[in-house]
Design a protein around this motif. Structure first.
Motif, PDB file in Angstrom:
ATOM      1  N   ARG A 156      43.923  68.818  40.358  1.00 42.44           N
ATOM      2  CA  ARG A 156      43.400  67.471  40.563  1.00 42.44           C
ATOM      3  C   ARG A 156      43.564  66.688  39.277  1.00 42.44           C
ATOM      4  O   ARG A 156      43.632  67.257  38.197  1.00 42.44           O
ATOM      5  N   GLN A 157      43.578  65.364  39.417  1.00 44.64           N
ATOM      6  CA  GLN A 157      43.650  64.472  38.266  1.00 44.64           C
ATOM      7  C   GLN A 157      42.365  63.661  38.199  1.00 44.64           C
ATOM      8  O   GLN A 157      41.890  63.174  39.229  1.00 44.64           O
ATOM      9  N   PRO A 158      41.794  63.513  37.005  1.00 44.73           N
ATOM     10  CA  PRO A 158      40.615  62.653  36.882  1.00 44.73           C
ATOM     11  C   PRO A 158      40.970  61.218  37.256  1.00 44.73           C
ATOM     12  O   PRO A 158      42.070  60.756  36.984  1.00 44.73           O
ATOM     13  N   LYS A 159      40.033  60.540  37.902  1.00 49.85           N
ATOM     14  CA  LYS A 159      40.250  59.160  38.324  1.00 49.85           C
ATOM     15  C   LYS A 159      39.070  58.304  37.885  1.00 49.85           C
ATOM     16  O   LYS A 159      38.001  58.801  37.582  1.00 49.85           O
ATOM     17  N   GLY A 160      39.281  57.017  37.883  1.00 45.20           N
ATOM     18  CA  GLY A 160      38.208  56.056  37.642  1.00 45.20           C
ATOM     19  C   GLY A 160      37.467  56.282  36.341  1.00 45.20           C
ATOM     20  O   GLY A 160      38.059  56.474  35.279  1.00 45.20           O
ATOM     21  N   ALA A 161      36.148  56.276  36.454  1.00 44.47           N
ATOM     22  CA  ALA A 161      35.293  56.378  35.267  1.00 44.47           C
ATOM     23  C   ALA A 161      35.500  57.700  34.533  1.00 44.47           C
ATOM     24  O   ALA A 161      35.410  57.748  33.302  1.00 44.47           O
ATOM     25  N   ALA A 162      35.783  58.770  35.268  1.00 43.19           N
ATOM     26  CA  ALA A 162      36.020  60.060  34.619  1.00 43.19           C
ATOM     27  C   ALA A 162      37.240  59.979  33.700  1.00 43.19           C
ATOM     28  O   ALA A 162      37.236  60.519  32.588  1.00 43.19           O
ATOM     29  N   ARG A 163      38.265  59.298  34.160  1.00 40.03           N
ATOM     30  CA  ARG A 163      39.489  59.158  33.358  1.00 40.03           C
ATOM     31  C   ARG A 163      39.220  58.334  32.100  1.00 40.03           C
ATOM     32  O   ARG A 163      39.722  58.644  31.021  1.00 40.03           O
ATOM     33  N   LEU A 176      36.238  58.045  30.606  1.00 43.65           N
ATOM     34  CA  LEU A 176      35.409  58.887  29.738  1.00 43.65           C
ATOM     35  C   LEU A 176      36.270  59.910  29.004  1.00 43.65           C
ATOM     36  O   LEU A 176      36.124  60.100  27.794  1.00 43.65           O
ATOM     37  N   LEU A 177      37.177  60.555  29.707  1.00 45.03           N
ATOM     38  CA  LEU A 177      38.040  61.556  29.081  1.00 45.03           C
ATOM     39  C   LEU A 177      38.943  60.931  28.019  1.00 45.03           C
ATOM     40  O   LEU A 177      39.224  61.552  26.992  1.00 45.03           O
ATOM     41  N   THR A 178      39.377  59.701  28.249  1.00 46.29           N
ATOM     42  CA  THR A 178      40.189  59.012  27.248  1.00 46.29           C
ATOM     43  C   THR A 178      39.380  58.772  25.981  1.00 46.29           C
ATOM     44  O   THR A 178      39.870  58.989  24.868  1.00 46.29           O
ATOM     45  N   VAL A 179      38.121  58.366  26.133  1.00 49.81           N
ATOM     46  CA  VAL A 179      37.264  58.146  24.963  1.00 49.81           C
ATOM     47  C   VAL A 179      36.976  59.483  24.277  1.00 49.81           C
ATOM     48  O   VAL A 179      37.017  59.573  23.045  1.00 49.81           O
ATOM     49  N   ILE A 180      36.736  60.529  25.068  1.00 44.44           N
ATOM     50  CA  ILE A 180      36.507  61.854  24.484  1.00 44.44           C
ATOM     51  C   ILE A 180      37.723  62.277  23.671  1.00 44.44           C
ATOM     52  O   ILE A 180      37.600  62.806  22.570  1.00 44.44           O
ATOM     53  N   GLU A 181      38.908  62.031  24.218  1.00 43.64           N
ATOM     54  CA  GLU A 181      40.141  62.424  23.542  1.00 43.64           C
ATOM     55  C   GLU A 181      40.375  61.612  22.266  1.00 43.64           C
ATOM     56  O   GLU A 181      40.772  62.152  21.237  1.00 43.64           O
ATOM     57  N   ARG A 182      40.099  60.317  22.314  1.00 43.16           N
ATOM     58  CA  ARG A 182      40.423  59.436  21.185  1.00 43.16           C
ATOM     59  C   ARG A 182      39.309  59.293  20.165  1.00 43.16           C
ATOM     60  O   ARG A 182      39.573  59.056  18.993  1.00 43.16           O
ATOM     61  N   ASN A 183      38.056  59.374  20.614  1.00 50.13           N
ATOM     62  CA  ASN A 183      36.938  59.201  19.696  1.00 50.13           C
ATOM     63  C   ASN A 183      35.755  60.052  20.147  1.00 50.13           C
ATOM     64  O   ASN A 183      34.729  59.520  20.566  1.00 50.13           O
ATOM     65  N   PRO A 184      35.898  61.370  20.061  1.00 53.27           N
ATOM     66  CA  PRO A 184      34.838  62.240  20.567  1.00 53.27           C
ATOM     67  C   PRO A 184      33.501  62.037  19.856  1.00 53.27           C
ATOM     68  O   PRO A 184      32.451  62.200  20.467  1.00 53.27           O
ATOM     69  N   ALA A 185      33.540  61.629  18.595  1.00 50.57           N
ATOM     70  CA  ALA A 185      32.290  61.423  17.855  1.00 50.57           C
ATOM     71  C   ALA A 185      31.442  60.337  18.508  1.00 50.57           C
ATOM     72  O   ALA A 185      30.216  60.452  18.554  1.00 50.57           O
ATOM     73  N   ALA A 186      32.086  59.286  19.034  1.00 47.02           N
ATOM     74  CA  ALA A 186      31.334  58.202  19.678  1.00 47.02           C
ATOM     75  C   ALA A 186      30.562  58.722  20.877  1.00 47.02           C
ATOM     76  O   ALA A 186      29.387  58.389  21.065  1.00 47.02           O
ATOM     77  N   ASP A 217      45.978  50.053  31.676  1.00 50.12           N
ATOM     78  CA  ASP A 217      46.593  51.312  32.075  1.00 50.12           C
ATOM     79  C   ASP A 217      45.938  52.437  31.282  1.00 50.12           C
ATOM     80  O   ASP A 217      46.129  52.530  30.071  1.00 50.12           O
ATOM     81  N   ILE A 218      45.145  53.245  31.969  1.00 49.00           N
ATOM     82  CA  ILE A 218      44.474  54.368  31.321  1.00 49.00           C
ATOM     83  C   ILE A 218      45.423  55.561  31.399  1.00 49.00           C
ATOM     84  O   ILE A 218      45.795  55.994  32.488  1.00 49.00           O
ATOM     85  N   PRO A 219      45.819  56.087  30.247  1.00 50.69           N
ATOM     86  CA  PRO A 219      46.787  57.191  30.258  1.00 50.69           C
ATOM     87  C   PRO A 219      46.173  58.473  30.817  1.00 50.69           C
ATOM     88  O   PRO A 219      44.946  58.609  30.887  1.00 50.69           O
ATOM     89  N   THR A 220      47.035  59.386  31.205  1.00 53.61           N
ATOM     90  CA  THR A 220      46.533  60.699  31.622  1.00 53.61           C
ATOM     91  C   THR A 220      46.032  61.420  30.378  1.00 53.61           C
ATOM     92  O   THR A 220      46.485  61.165  29.259  1.00 53.61           O
ATOM     93  N   VAL A 221      45.092  62.301  30.579  1.00 52.76           N
ATOM     94  CA  VAL A 221      44.460  63.011  29.473  1.00 52.76           C
ATOM     95  C   VAL A 221      44.705  64.503  29.657  1.00 52.76           C
ATOM     96  O   VAL A 221      44.554  65.032  30.755  1.00 52.76           O
ATOM     97  N   ASP A 222      45.065  65.161  28.572  1.00 49.31           N
ATOM     98  CA  ASP A 222      45.172  66.614  28.581  1.00 49.31           C
ATOM     99  C   ASP A 222      43.760  67.153  28.365  1.00 49.31           C
ATOM    100  O   ASP A 222      43.279  67.248  27.226  1.00 49.31           O
ATOM    101  N   VAL A 223      43.090  67.452  29.457  1.00 50.38           N
ATOM    102  CA  VAL A 223      41.677  67.828  29.403  1.00 50.38           C
ATOM    103  C   VAL A 223      41.489  69.099  28.586  1.00 50.38           C
ATOM    104  O   VAL A 223      40.570  69.192  27.767  1.00 50.38           O
TER     105      VAL A 223
END
Length: 110
Positions: free
Chosen positions: A72-79, A81-91, A33-39
């Protein structure tokens, strides 16, 4: 590659093919379950403008605006990617920096 590694890879491929053909008896399906991201919050934490964020991650500014304004809501790979950006942007930034450097190095060699 050793014989055992080859056999393990082949077994995995056979399981994947069977699964794709509908045989659910081999292996197991894992749903994440990929959570929603506050872009907007993720972008602001990085200190990037909408155009800079869009450019850094390969999406259009219009897409960023649509996500931020909840049209719109990000879906699939975009969601993902945004989760990784939110949780570990340095990576992500490190990986992209490496890719940009590889591209720059390759462009100057030829």
């Amino acid at each position: 590659m050793g014989e055992q590694a080859f056999n393990d890879i082949m077994a995995g491929l056979e399981d994947a093919l069977a699964y794709a053909k509908g045989d659910r008896s081999r292996g197991q399906e894992t749903v994440v379950d990929i959570p929603t991201v506050d872009v907007r919050a993720a972008r602001q934490r990085l200190g990037l403008s909408q155009p800079d964020f869009a450019s850094a991650f390969g999406v259009s500014v219009a897409t960023i605006r649509n996500w931020e304004q909840q049209r719109r809501q990000p879906k699939g790979a975009a969601r993902v990617l945004l989760t990784v950006i939110e949780r570990n942007p340095a990576a992500i930034m490190d990986a992209l920096r490496d890719l940009r450097q590889d591209h720059k190095d390759g462009a100057t060699e030829g």
